[in-house]
Design a protein around this motif. Structure first.
Motif, short mmCIF file in Angstrom:
data_model
loop_
_atom_site.label_atom_id
_atom_site.label_comp_id
_atom_site.label_asym_id
_atom_site.label_seq_id
_atom_site.Cartn_x
_atom_site.Cartn_y
_atom_site.Cartn_z
N GLY A 128 0.68 -1.26 0.25
CA GLY A 128 0.25 -0.01 0.47
C GLY A 128 0.86 0.97 0.43
N GLY A 129 0.06 1.96 -0.66
CA GLY A 129 0.79 3.89 -0.35
C GLY A 129 0.50 4.95 0.63
N LEU A 130 0.36 5.57 0.34
CA LEU A 130 -0.05 6.79 1.71
C LEU A 130 -1.38 6.44 1.61
CD1 LEU A 130 1.36 9.65 2.09
CD2 LEU A 130 -0.29 10.89 0.54
N HIS A 131 -2.53 6.20 1.15
CA HIS A 131 -3.80 5.81 1.53
C HIS A 131 -3.77 4.78 2.41
CE1 HIS A 131 -7.96 7.21 0.52
NE2 HIS A 131 -7.90 6.13 0.74
N ALA A 132 -3.00 4.30 2.65
CA ALA A 132 -2.59 3.32 4.04
C ALA A 132 -2.78 4.15 5.61
CB ALA A 132 -1.98 2.89 3.94
N LEU A 133 -1.93 5.62 5.35
CA LEU A 133 -2.62 6.38 6.20
C LEU A 133 -3.84 6.56 7.10
CD1 LEU A 133 0.50 8.38 6.34
CD2 LEU A 133 0.48 6.40 7.72
N ARG A 134 -5.05 6.56 5.64
CA ARG A 134 -6.47 7.09 5.27
C ARG A 134 -7.71 5.95 6.62
NH1 ARG A 134 -10.32 10.47 4.77
NH2 ARG A 134 -12.00 9.49 2.97
N HIS A 135 -6.60 4.38 5.92
CA HIS A 135 -7.18 3.55 6.35
C HIS A 135 -6.62 3.30 7.68
CE1 HIS A 135 -8.56 2.54 2.37
NE2 HIS A 135 -7.48 1.42 2.15
N ALA A 136 -5.43 4.18 8.17
CA ALA A 136 -4.76 3.60 9.79
C ALA A 136 -5.75 5.00 10.19
CB ALA A 136 -3.30 4.19 9.73
N TYR A 137 -5.89 5.75 10.19
CA TYR A 137 -6.94 6.67 10.92
C TYR A 137 -7.86 6.44 11.21
CZ TYR A 137 -10.33 10.93 11.98
OH TYR A 137 -11.01 11.92 12.35
N ALA A 138 -9.08 5.91 9.80
CA ALA A 138 -10.09 5.07 10.44
C ALA A 138 -10.03 3.91 11.41
CB ALA A 138 -10.74 4.96 9.07
N THR A 139 -9.39 3.25 11.49
CA THR A 139 -9.43 2.34 11.84
C THR A 139 -8.96 2.31 13.52
OG1 THR A 139 -7.82 1.29 10.67
CG2 THR A 139 -9.71 0.69 9.77
N HIS A 140 -8.23 3.16 13.81
CA HIS A 140 -8.05 3.62 14.68
C HIS A 140 -8.45 3.98 15.45
CE1 HIS A 140 -3.04 2.98 13.08
NE2 HIS A 140 -3.80 1.84 13.05
N GLN A 141 -9.29 5.34 14.74
CA GLN A 141 -10.82 5.89 15.82
C GLN A 141 -12.17 5.12 15.47
OE1 GLN A 141 -10.37 8.60 16.92
NE2 GLN A 141 -9.31 10.00 15.24
N LEU A 142 -11.75 3.76 15.22
CA LEU A 142 -12.96 2.70 15.20
C LEU A 142 -12.66 2.06 16.95
CD1 LEU A 142 -14.59 1.93 12.01
CD2 LEU A 142 -15.36 3.21 12.82
N GLU A 143 -11.33 1.69 16.61
CA GLU A 143 -10.75 0.71 17.73
C GLU A 143 -10.94 1.99 18.76
OE1 GLU A 143 -7.61 -1.87 15.39
OE2 GLU A 143 -7.07 0.00 16.25
N ALA A 144 -10.57 3.64 18.69
CA ALA A 144 -11.16 3.44 20.21
C ALA A 144 -12.79 3.97 20.60
CB ALA A 144 -9.99 5.49 19.91
N GLY A 145 -13.11 3.09 19.49
CA GLY A 145 -14.86 3.54 20.33
C GLY A 145 -15.09 4.47 19.06
N MET A 146 -14.56 5.37 18.17
CA MET A 146 -15.66 6.06 17.66
C MET A 146 -17.09 5.75 17.28
SD MET A 146 -14.61 9.20 14.68
CE MET A 146 -13.02 9.92 15.31
N PRO A 147 -18.38 6.79 17.26
CA PRO A 147 -19.48 5.82 16.44
C PRO A 147 -19.43 6.23 14.56
CG PRO A 147 -19.73 7.28 17.78
CD PRO A 147 -18.41 7.38 17.70
N VAL A 148 -20.16 5.15 13.44
CA VAL A 148 -19.66 4.54 12.15
C VAL A 148 -20.18 6.50 11.61
CG1 VAL A 148 -19.78 3.90 10.51
CG2 VAL A 148 -19.31 3.13 12.17
N TYR A 149 -20.88 6.93 12.37
CA TYR A 149 -21.44 7.73 11.80
C TYR A 149 -20.93 8.99 11.68
CZ TYR A 149 -23.49 9.42 16.35
OH TYR A 149 -23.48 10.46 17.67
N GLN A 150 -19.90 9.23 12.89
CA GLN A 150 -19.07 10.55 12.89
C GLN A 150 -18.00 9.96 12.18
OE1 GLN A 150 -17.67 11.04 17.01
NE2 GLN A 150 -16.37 12.80 16.51
#
Length: 283
Positions: free
Chosen positions: A220-242
């Motif tokens: 993966g390229g740079l877009h992997a950091l966007r995927h990382a942001y999303a998955t790490h926020q969900l792992e921290a409990g952020m609601p999907v709609y937010q």
């Protein structure tokens, strides 16, 4: 510029297509003309069908690329030439459904820690800390940082839509350190001069160098950091709609794919976390 090219540009502008989409569609139509050695408006429906089969069988285009070709040619014939579109029934291969190799928080921290140049460090930290697409990252301007409201303005993102991203304390700290060193006036991350944006390829190379230096072998390229942001926020409990709103997804289904990648996801109704709070710049 030929009259047909200008007509297509005008039609795409009226439809509100993004500049990148316009460039892609023009390239596809030029490829069609080169293949038949004549203007696209003189190519028959049977020839178009044969061309799509050529792209599929001979050039072996990926399913996503083939869909772009079909969309561009269909736009030309229906919106520019005003001809009825004959469904070519292109046998699209099914798109493979794969879960990308997701970066862990420790891997992202290691990657940032191996980035010595402050400008490169801040580029990657901002991409990760705000979950940005590369086009959004390179379009950032100094005025988009609103410290009083702790907001990062993302202007004309995918689909030509504006949105606001939370400007966390950790990300703001890194941006301030960058601003004190480079003093950007308009473009936040400029290229050879303050009025020229960095190229996408330059930023991708920066990410790949940092990944190699950190010993990360995941694809993966740079877009992997966007995927990382999303998955790490969900792992921290952020609601999907937010998360959907912060990522700028039009459809909730697009955001839900991250939930499918995290079998143990459970929202606690929180606002997420400051992903860069404990990350110290070594640049």
């Amino acid at each position: 510029m030929t009259p047909l090219r200008q007509q297509m540009l005008d039609a795409m502008a009226l439809k509100g297509h993004a500049l990148r989409t316009q460039q892609t569609y023009l390239y596809v139509v030029s490829q069609l003309a080169q293949h038949f050695h004549r203007s696209p408006d003189r190519v028959s429906a049977a020839e178009i069908h044969a061309y799509f089969l050529y792209l599929l069988r001979e050039r072996q285009l990926a399913p996503a690329s083939l869909r772009v070709y079909v969309s561009a040619v269909q736009f030309l014939y229906t919106e520019v030439l005003h001809r009825p579109w004959v469904d070519c029934h292109v046998p699209y291969p099914k798109l493979p459904q794969r879960i990308p190799e997701l970066l862990s928080r420790s891997e992202v921290q290691r990657l940032l820690g191996c980035t010595r140049n402050l400008k490169h460090y801040t580029l990657l930290a901002t991409c990760y800390g705000a979950g940005l697409r590369v086009s959004e990252l390179l379009a950032l301007r100094v005025r988009d940082i609103e410290t009083e409201r702790a907001i990062l303005h993302i202007r004309q993102g995918k689909g030509g839509k504006d949105r606001e991203q939370i400007l966390t304390t950790g990300l703001l700290l890194h941006l301030r350190r960058y601003w004190l060193r480079y003093r950007p006036v308009d473009l936040l991350f400029y290229g050879p001069d303050t009025q020229t944006s960095l190229s996408t390829s330059a930023v991708q190379k920066t990410y790949l160098r940092a990944k190699r230096a950190a010993g990360i072998t995941k694809q993966g390229g740079l877009h992997a950091l966007r995927h990382a942001y999303a998955t790490h926020q969900l792992e921290a409990g952020m609601p999907v709609y937010q998360l959907q709103r912060l990522l700028g997804h039009q459809s909730l289904r697009t955001t839900l794919r991250y939930v499918h990648w995290l079998p143990h996801y459970q929202s606690d109704g929180g606002r997420g976390i400051d992903l860069l709070h404990d990350v110290q710049a070594r640049a």
